[in-house]
Design a protein around this motif. Structure first.
Motif: not given
Ligand code: MN
Ligand code: PEP
Length: 336
Positions: A123-125, A128-130, A269-271, A306-311
């Motif tokens: 599980l990820r989450g 602390f967001k960069p 996802s981030h790619a 955050s990152d709403s386009q890719q989830q």
């Molecule tokens: Mn993200």
């Protein structure tokens, strides 16, 4: 070069002294309970011959000069990194799922349950967001860490989350099963040393501008602290083309496979930064031999902080897991 030595140092002390007089750096590393002496650069062959004769040297390995412990010369057998109940690098692929950011208790627990239900093994989450802008959501911090632990408790899934600073490694390690080093910190050497010293499993993402050689040397910073638990994650690099968020370097997977024994994951996802591209690139990643995937999932991606386009939403993720199974099978792997 890596020297694996026996119980006593005395027999090779003279040779080591000679090497250090020639300007060769020697670092002693506690590696899985054995002592290794790692030299940089590799000594000349005449000096090697002397070392070879030193009776208490168990093994001499001439390896890639800069990323030695990460190299196949040092260890040919693929590493399996244990993260809680999950093995990364085994026949079963590791699928890491969860939201970009932990946004709240109900939000995270719902995504966590769905990840478990669909067959994810980690599980990820982010807590602390960069973030690129200081005005964007920065994460829930320690409160988020407690939610990660609660979700692990409920689902039984180990959790991975990013740590941004050396000073917070201890805190994050108290709650998480694996520490993520994000792309923006891929060459933050004091952070790499700190996670190395923690001996926790480390998910080391590729930096946006990091070559494969630089990436392996970043991994070496963790390994040289005596922490063998490093997993690499390709997440796309910056190129001239902005049609996707980054450019996924899929060739990195088979290239790394030749160079290193460390497990290799891919984060489509981030790619790509685009949910429509996550499925196709996830399949491609498995086809080229990745040991698993990191996929961002959310119950309502459109409203994500955050990152709403890719989830992917939860049913898209469930469907994708079904589609991945035959691809995994075709390369002799499985996802459940
Ligand atoms: Mn993200
Ligand atoms: C993440 O996984 O939360 C993240 C920020 O990814 P990256 O470091 O690859 O951009």
């Amino acid at each position: 070069m890596v020297i694996q030595k026996g119980a006593s140092l005395h027999g090779i002390a003279e040779v080591l002294d000679l090497l250090s007089k020639k300007g060769i750096e020697i670092k002693s590393v506690d590696w899985r309970g054995r002592t290794l002496l790692v030299t940089h650069p590799n000594p000349a062959s005449a000096d090697l011959a002397q070392l070879d004769q030193a009776t208490i040297v168990e093994r001499l390995v001439i390896s890639t000069p800069r990323a030695q412990l990460a190299s196949r010369e040092f260890q040919n057998e693929p590493s399996i990194v244990r993260v809680g109940t999950a093995d990364v690098g085994g026949q079963k692929l590791v699928i890491i799922a969860g939201p970009c950011s932990v946004e709240g208790r109900e939000q995270f627990l719902e995504v966590a349950r769905a990840a478990k239900q669909s067959g994810a093994s980690l599980l990820r989450g982010g807590v602390f967001k960069p973030r690129t802008s200081p005005y964007e959501f920065q994460g829930l911090g320690e409160e988020g860490l407690r939610l990660l632990a609660e979700a692990r408790e409920e689902t039984g899934l180990p959790v991975v989350t990013e740590v941004l600073e050396p000073e917070r490694v201890k805190l994050v390690a108290k709650y998480a099963d694996m520490l993520q080093i994000g792309a923006r910190n891929a060459q933050n050497f004091s952070l790499l040393t700190a996670v190395g010293r923690s001996r926790m499993p480390v998910l080391l993402k590729r930096g946006m501008m990091t070559t494969i050689d630089e990436w392996l040397q970043a991994a070496e910073y963790v390994l040289v602290e005596g922490n063998p638990n490093v997993v690499l994650c390709e997440r796309g690099i910056r190129t001239f083309d902005k049609v996707t968020r980054n450019t996924l370097d899929l060739a990195a997977v088979p290239v790394l496979r030749k160079l290193t024994h460390l497990p290799i994951l891919v984060d489509p996802s981030h790619a790509t930064g685009n949910r429509d591209l996550v499925g196709p690139m996830a399949k491609a990643a498995i086809a080229v031999g990745a040991d698993g995937l990191m996929i961002e999932t959310h119950q309502s991606p459109e409203t994500a902080l955050s990152d709403s386009q890719q989830q992917l939403n939860l049913s898209e993720f469930a469907d994708l897991m079904e589609e991945l199974e035959p691809v995994a099978k075709s390369v002799g792997r499985r996802i459940r």
